[in-house]
Write an enzyme that holds these catalytic residues in place. Structure first.
Site, mmCIF file in Angstrom:
data_model
loop_
_atom_site.group_PDB
_atom_site.id
_atom_site.type_symbol
_atom_site.label_atom_id
_atom_site.label_comp_id
_atom_site.label_asym_id
_atom_site.label_seq_id
_atom_site.Cartn_x
_atom_site.Cartn_y
_atom_site.Cartn_z
ATOM 1 N N ASP A 30 39.397 48.355 40.674
ATOM 2 C CA ASP A 30 40.462 47.412 41.020
ATOM 3 C C ASP A 30 41.684 47.717 40.155
ATOM 4 O O ASP A 30 41.574 47.988 38.963
ATOM 5 C CB ASP A 30 39.990 45.972 40.802
ATOM 6 N N ILE A 31 42.867 47.665 40.754
ATOM 7 C CA ILE A 31 44.098 48.014 40.050
ATOM 8 C C ILE A 31 44.452 46.961 38.987
ATOM 9 O O ILE A 31 45.175 47.256 38.034
ATOM 10 C CB ILE A 31 45.249 48.170 41.073
ATOM 11 N N ASN A 87 36.045 37.587 49.056
ATOM 12 C CA ASN A 87 36.918 36.463 49.373
ATOM 13 C C ASN A 87 37.276 36.538 50.857
ATOM 14 O O ASN A 87 37.594 37.615 51.364
ATOM 15 C CB ASN A 87 38.193 36.536 48.528
ATOM 16 N N VAL A 96 43.933 40.965 50.447
ATOM 17 C CA VAL A 96 43.959 42.232 51.188
ATOM 18 C C VAL A 96 42.994 42.101 52.370
ATOM 19 O O VAL A 96 41.797 41.831 52.174
ATOM 20 C CB VAL A 96 43.554 43.433 50.293
ATOM 21 N N HIS A 100 36.307 43.736 51.675
ATOM 22 C CA HIS A 100 35.954 44.338 50.389
ATOM 23 C C HIS A 100 35.089 43.379 49.597
ATOM 24 O O HIS A 100 35.180 42.165 49.762
ATOM 25 C CB HIS A 100 37.201 44.733 49.587
ATOM 26 N N HIS A 102 33.981 42.559 45.587
ATOM 27 C CA HIS A 102 34.293 42.772 44.174
ATOM 28 C C HIS A 102 32.979 42.860 43.403
ATOM 29 O O HIS A 102 32.147 41.954 43.503
ATOM 30 C CB HIS A 102 35.075 41.580 43.607
#
Ligand code: 5GP
Ligand code: ZN
Length: 116
Positions: A30-31, A87, A96, A100, A102
């Site tokens: 993750d950025i 999420n 986003v 995805h 996490h």
């Protein structure tokens, strides 16, 4: 999808620190990490989120779980504990809209949800 951020990462049009790649699944750092270990796992096929699961993407989910568990071991958080979450939608905090998960770990993560 052409204008999807994570599809661009899949196509290597945007750089990412990839930690796993196979035919179905991509995992990258993750950025903006919220924990010492914060990896995003995505199906390569586009799908906006858990509300919109397509058969292709659904087929990739078991693989994604297996990869998450392996990465947790490799990244040293299997014993201390970790969390896998997705999420979904506005109240879920999704920013986003490419499905995805996490993978979070490396510190005590606290209760399951904040109080908003
Ligand atoms: P969401 O809130 O949708 O569940 O989480 C989106 C996640 O994507 C956030 O944790 C955010 O830091 C991460 N993110 C957003 N843009 C980028 C990017 O360009 N590269 C990477 N590696 N992560 C990103
Ligand atoms: Zn996408």
């Amino acid at each position: 999808m052409s204008d999807c951020l994570f599809c661009k990462i899949v196509r290597k049009q945007i750089p990412a620190e990839v930690v796993h790649e196979d035919e179905q699944v991509l995992a990258f750092k993750d950025i903006s990490p919220r924990a010492p270990v914060h990896i995003l796992l995505i199906p390569k096929a586009h799908c906006s989120g858990l509300n919109e699961l397509t058969p292709d993407v659904q087929a990739a989910v078991p693989r994604l779980m297996e990869v998450a568990a392996r990465l947790a071991r490799e990244l040293g958080v299997a014993e201390s504990g970790w969390r896998l979450l997705s999420n979904c939608g506005a109240d879920g905090g999704q920013a986003v809209f490419h499905l995805h998960f996490h993978l979070l770990g490396g510190r005590p993560l606290g209760g399951m949800v904040g109080r908003g």
